[in-house]
Design an enzyme around this catalytic site. Structure first.
Site, PDB file in Angstrom:
ATOM      1  N   GLY A 110       0.816  -1.218   0.000  1.00  0.00           N
ATOM      2  CA  GLY A 110       0.000   0.000   0.000  1.00  0.00           C
ATOM      3  C   GLY A 110       0.843   1.259   0.000  1.00  0.00           C
ATOM      4  O   GLY A 110       0.349   2.353  -0.309  1.00  0.00           O
ATOM      5  N   SER A 139       2.471  -5.523  -3.417  1.00  0.00           N
ATOM      6  CA  SER A 139       1.094  -5.949  -3.152  1.00  0.00           C
ATOM      7  C   SER A 139       0.849  -7.374  -3.649  1.00  0.00           C
ATOM      8  O   SER A 139       1.684  -7.984  -4.328  1.00  0.00           O
ATOM      9  CB  SER A 139       0.125  -5.002  -3.851  1.00  0.00           C
ATOM     10  OG  SER A 139       0.124  -5.302  -5.227  1.00  0.00           O
ATOM     11  N   CYS A 140      -0.331  -7.870  -3.338  1.00  0.00           N
ATOM     12  CA  CYS A 140      -0.708  -9.245  -3.703  1.00  0.00           C
ATOM     13  C   CYS A 140      -0.670  -9.474  -5.216  1.00  0.00           C
ATOM     14  O   CYS A 140      -0.061 -10.442  -5.694  1.00  0.00           O
ATOM     15  CB  CYS A 140      -2.096  -9.555  -3.155  1.00  0.00           C
ATOM     16  SG  CYS A 140      -3.284  -8.217  -3.388  1.00  0.00           S
ATOM     17  N   HIS A 194      -1.079  -1.711 -11.595  1.00  0.00           N
ATOM     18  CA  HIS A 194      -0.371  -2.973 -11.332  1.00  0.00           C
ATOM     19  C   HIS A 194       0.851  -3.182 -12.222  1.00  0.00           C
ATOM     20  O   HIS A 194       1.884  -3.665 -11.759  1.00  0.00           O
ATOM     21  CB  HIS A 194      -1.349  -4.143 -11.463  1.00  0.00           C
ATOM     22  CG  HIS A 194      -2.581  -3.952 -10.631  1.00  0.00           C
ATOM     23  ND1 HIS A 194      -3.728  -3.342 -11.109  1.00  0.00           N
ATOM     24  CD2 HIS A 194      -2.822  -4.255  -9.344  1.00  0.00           C
ATOM     25  CE1 HIS A 194      -4.632  -3.288 -10.149  1.00  0.00           C
ATOM     26  NE2 HIS A 194      -4.116  -3.830  -9.061  1.00  0.00           N
ATOM     27  N   HIS A 220      -8.478 -12.685  -6.130  1.00  0.00           N
ATOM     28  CA  HIS A 220      -8.438 -11.968  -7.410  1.00  0.00           C
ATOM     29  C   HIS A 220      -8.315 -13.018  -8.520  1.00  0.00           C
ATOM     30  O   HIS A 220      -7.801 -14.116  -8.299  1.00  0.00           O
ATOM     31  CB  HIS A 220      -7.191 -11.089  -7.529  1.00  0.00           C
ATOM     32  CG  HIS A 220      -7.000 -10.111  -6.408  1.00  0.00           C
ATOM     33  ND1 HIS A 220      -7.890  -9.104  -6.116  1.00  0.00           N
ATOM     34  CD2 HIS A 220      -5.968  -9.943  -5.532  1.00  0.00           C
ATOM     35  CE1 HIS A 220      -7.425  -8.374  -5.116  1.00  0.00           C
ATOM     36  NE2 HIS A 220      -6.267  -8.859  -4.735  1.00  0.00           N
TER      37      HIS A 220
HETATM   38  P1  NAD Z   1      -5.862  -3.553   7.568  1.00  0.00           P
HETATM   39  O1  NAD Z   1      -6.570  -2.259   7.543  1.00  0.00           O
HETATM   40  O2  NAD Z   1      -6.628  -4.814   7.492  1.00  0.00           O
HETATM   41  O3  NAD Z   1      -4.956  -3.656   8.885  1.00  0.00           O
HETATM   42  C1  NAD Z   1      -4.179  -2.632   9.348  1.00  0.00           C
HETATM   43  C2  NAD Z   1      -4.310  -2.531  10.858  1.00  0.00           C
HETATM   44  O4  NAD Z   1      -3.411  -1.529  11.338  1.00  0.00           O
HETATM   45  C3  NAD Z   1      -5.724  -2.109  11.291  1.00  0.00           C
HETATM   46  O5  NAD Z   1      -6.144  -2.979  12.328  1.00  0.00           O
HETATM   47  C4  NAD Z   1      -5.523  -0.685  11.808  1.00  0.00           C
HETATM   48  O6  NAD Z   1      -6.424  -0.350  12.860  1.00  0.00           O
HETATM   49  C5  NAD Z   1      -4.097  -0.741  12.318  1.00  0.00           C
HETATM   50  N1  NAD Z   1      -3.416   0.562  12.431  1.00  0.00           N
HETATM   51  C6  NAD Z   1      -3.749   1.748  11.865  1.00  0.00           C
HETATM   52  N2  NAD Z   1      -2.847   2.699  12.224  1.00  0.00           N
HETATM   53  C7  NAD Z   1      -1.939   2.084  13.030  1.00  0.00           C
HETATM   54  C8  NAD Z   1      -0.779   2.529  13.721  1.00  0.00           C
HETATM   55  N3  NAD Z   1      -0.359   3.793  13.660  1.00  0.00           N
HETATM   56  N4  NAD Z   1      -0.083   1.634  14.464  1.00  0.00           N
HETATM   57  C9  NAD Z   1      -0.488   0.338  14.561  1.00  0.00           C
HETATM   58  N5  NAD Z   1      -1.597  -0.135  13.932  1.00  0.00           N
HETATM   59  C10 NAD Z   1      -2.297   0.729  13.173  1.00  0.00           C
HETATM   60  O7  NAD Z   1      -4.768  -3.511   6.409  1.00  0.00           O
HETATM   61  P2  NAD Z   1      -4.164  -4.745   5.628  1.00  0.00           P
HETATM   62  O8  NAD Z   1      -5.146  -5.215   4.616  1.00  0.00           O
HETATM   63  O9  NAD Z   1      -3.575  -5.700   6.592  1.00  0.00           O
HETATM   64  O10 NAD Z   1      -3.032  -4.019   4.788  1.00  0.00           O
HETATM   65  C11 NAD Z   1      -1.816  -3.618   5.366  1.00  0.00           C
HETATM   66  C12 NAD Z   1      -0.854  -3.284   4.269  1.00  0.00           C
HETATM   67  O11 NAD Z   1      -0.681  -4.449   3.459  1.00  0.00           O
HETATM   68  C13 NAD Z   1      -1.315  -2.181   3.306  1.00  0.00           C
HETATM   69  O12 NAD Z   1      -0.195  -1.511   2.827  1.00  0.00           O
HETATM   70  C14 NAD Z   1      -1.965  -2.964   2.186  1.00  0.00           C
HETATM   71  O13 NAD Z   1      -2.002  -2.249   0.971  1.00  0.00           O
HETATM   72  C15 NAD Z   1      -1.035  -4.168   2.106  1.00  0.00           C
HETATM   73  N6  NAD Z   1      -1.644  -5.363   1.530  1.00  0.00           N
HETATM   74  C16 NAD Z   1      -2.934  -5.703   1.797  1.00  0.00           C
HETATM   75  C17 NAD Z   1      -3.480  -6.822   1.205  1.00  0.00           C
HETATM   76  C18 NAD Z   1      -4.900  -7.209   1.415  1.00  0.00           C
HETATM   77  O14 NAD Z   1      -5.470  -7.836   0.551  1.00  0.00           O
HETATM   78  N7  NAD Z   1      -5.522  -6.885   2.518  1.00  0.00           N
HETATM   79  C19 NAD Z   1      -2.700  -7.621   0.365  1.00  0.00           C
HETATM   80  C20 NAD Z   1      -1.358  -7.289   0.166  1.00  0.00           C
HETATM   81  C21 NAD Z   1      -0.841  -6.138   0.739  1.00  0.00           C
END
Ligand code: NAD
Length: 342
Positions: A110, A139-140, A194, A220
């Site tokens: 992200g 990313s994924c 992407h 996906h």
């Molecule tokens: P998410 O929103 O599910 O989880 C993030 C967590 O971090 C939440 O619980 C949030 O409350 C918490 N948070 C917010 N601010 C914070 C802080 N300052 N300190 C500690 N915790 C905090 O997000 P996610 O889906 O796990 O994604 C995380 C990263 O991984 C992003 O960069 C996303 O783009 C990337 N990503 C996500 C996916 C997916 O499909 N979900 C896949 C690959 C990569």
């Protein structure tokens, strides 16, 4: 033992924390969360130390009577490396804290490439992460594409790749997101982000992507058309090459009956994968077709899980001693990922 802290504990963070505890050479220092919800309680039940993201968060832990070991800054100071799994743009804001503490950190897809200056997929550029302070695990969708496109390029020299991506609308616990009853062009302009993101790992790779969001939460689906310079390709040569590529899983719609992504999720449940996680890029073997010098295939991507092995390998590449093969083997073994060849 490499001491690892996980900042941000939801979709990616929870999986990274469990994967860290499954490694013989790593120790989980703790996880940091914003809220004392059921996910915090479950983390405590697993024996993880839970830290609050900030002072406000710590007070809400106190008010809820949920144990809190301190702030995420204190957690980070106890670690050799922090895996930042906070939402997009929060990671980049946390970078200053990691720098102040002199800690290595891994960011997620992200964030922009510039957050770390190195975008990582283990099988493509493991050695480049060696000794770096900051790395971004892509990313994924980018991870899945890099695994397959890199393999096809090494075998047949890719002239151009065209990919249409049907993206899941939301993760399973994101009850506020959609679409529920439409297909959303994401975006309607070409290319989607992407392809350029693949170029952060594989510079100048000739790929163009188009994307849309669809009403599903589990995976996906990528449709690939890849033109190669090698004029002697055949279905079997392409398949033999893909079978040798790490972190791919093969399914078949005919005799095996994998007709949809739903069957893949069902399969992962049946074989006892935690949370029905699929760390591999999943390729329909019967979709792999070579026509003239073009390769066609369908690929499914479990967005919640595919980057987890990459995070573990990034940790070793940055602060460990193992080379790429050793690390990937250790990671794959711990997570139950098949070793190639098929
Ligand atoms: P998410 O929103 O599910 O989880 C993030 C967590 O971090 C939440 O619980 C949030 O409350 C918490 N948070 C917010 N601010 C914070 C802080 N300052 N300190 C500690 N915790 C905090 O997000 P996610 O889906 O796990 O994604 C995380 C990263 O991984 C992003 O960069 C996303 O783009 C990337 N990503 C996500 C996916 C997916 O499909 N979900 C896949 C690959 C990569």
């Amino acid at each position: 033992m490499i001491r690892v802290a996980v900042n941000g504990y939801n979709v990616i963070g929870r999986r990274v924390a469990d994967a860290v505890t499954a490694q013989k050479d790593m120790e989980l220092v703790g996880v940091a969360k914003t809220r004392p919800d059921y996910k915090a309680e479950l983390a405590l039940k697993k024996g993880y130390r839970v830290f609050a993201a900030d002072e406000k968060g710590r007070k809400s832990f106190q008010a809820a009577g949920v144990a809190c070991s301190g702030l995420s800054r204190e957690m980070s100071s106890l670690a050799d490396i922090v895996v930042d799994a906070t939402p997009e743009e929060v990671g980049v804001a946390n970078k200053e804290m990691y720098s102040d503490l002199g800690k290595s950190a891994i960011f997620q897809g992200g964030e922009e490439h510039d957050v770390a200056g190195l975008s990582f997929v283990a099988q493509c550029n493991y050695e480049k992460a060696r000794g770096r302070k900051f790395v971004r695990v892509v990313s994924c969708n980018t991870t899945a594409l890099c695994r397959v496109l890199n393999a096809l390029d090494q075998a047949f020299e890719v002239e151009r790749a065209r990919v249409v991506i049907a993206r899941r609308g939301a993760d399973p616990d994101e009850y506020k997101k959609g679409p529920i009853d439409s297909v959303v062009l994401d975006p309607s302009t070409i290319p989607s982000h992407h392809g350029p993101d693949v170029n952060t790992v594989l510079p100048n790779f000739p790929v163009i992507t188009m994307a849309m969001k669809i009403p599903t939460t589990h995976m996906h689906l990528h449709s690939l058309i890849v033109t190669v310079k090698d004029k002697g390709i055949s279905d079997s040569r392409v398949l033999e090459n893909l079978w040798r590529t790490p972190r791919l899983m093969f399914v078949d719609s005919g005799k095996q009956g994998f007709k949809s992504t739903a069957n893949i999720v069902d399969y992962a449940r049946e074989i006892g994968r935690p949370r029905s996680d699929i760390y591999e890029s999943v390729i329909w073997e019967d979709s792999v077709k070579a026509i003239d010098n073009e390769i066609y295939l369908f690929m499914a991507v479990h967005q919640e899980a595919i980057v987890i092995p990459e995070n573990i390998d990034a940790i070793r590449a940055m602060v460990g001693k193992e080379d790429k093969e050793q690390s990937m083997q250790m990671t794959d073994q711990s997570l139950g990922i098949r070793s190639s060849p098929k």
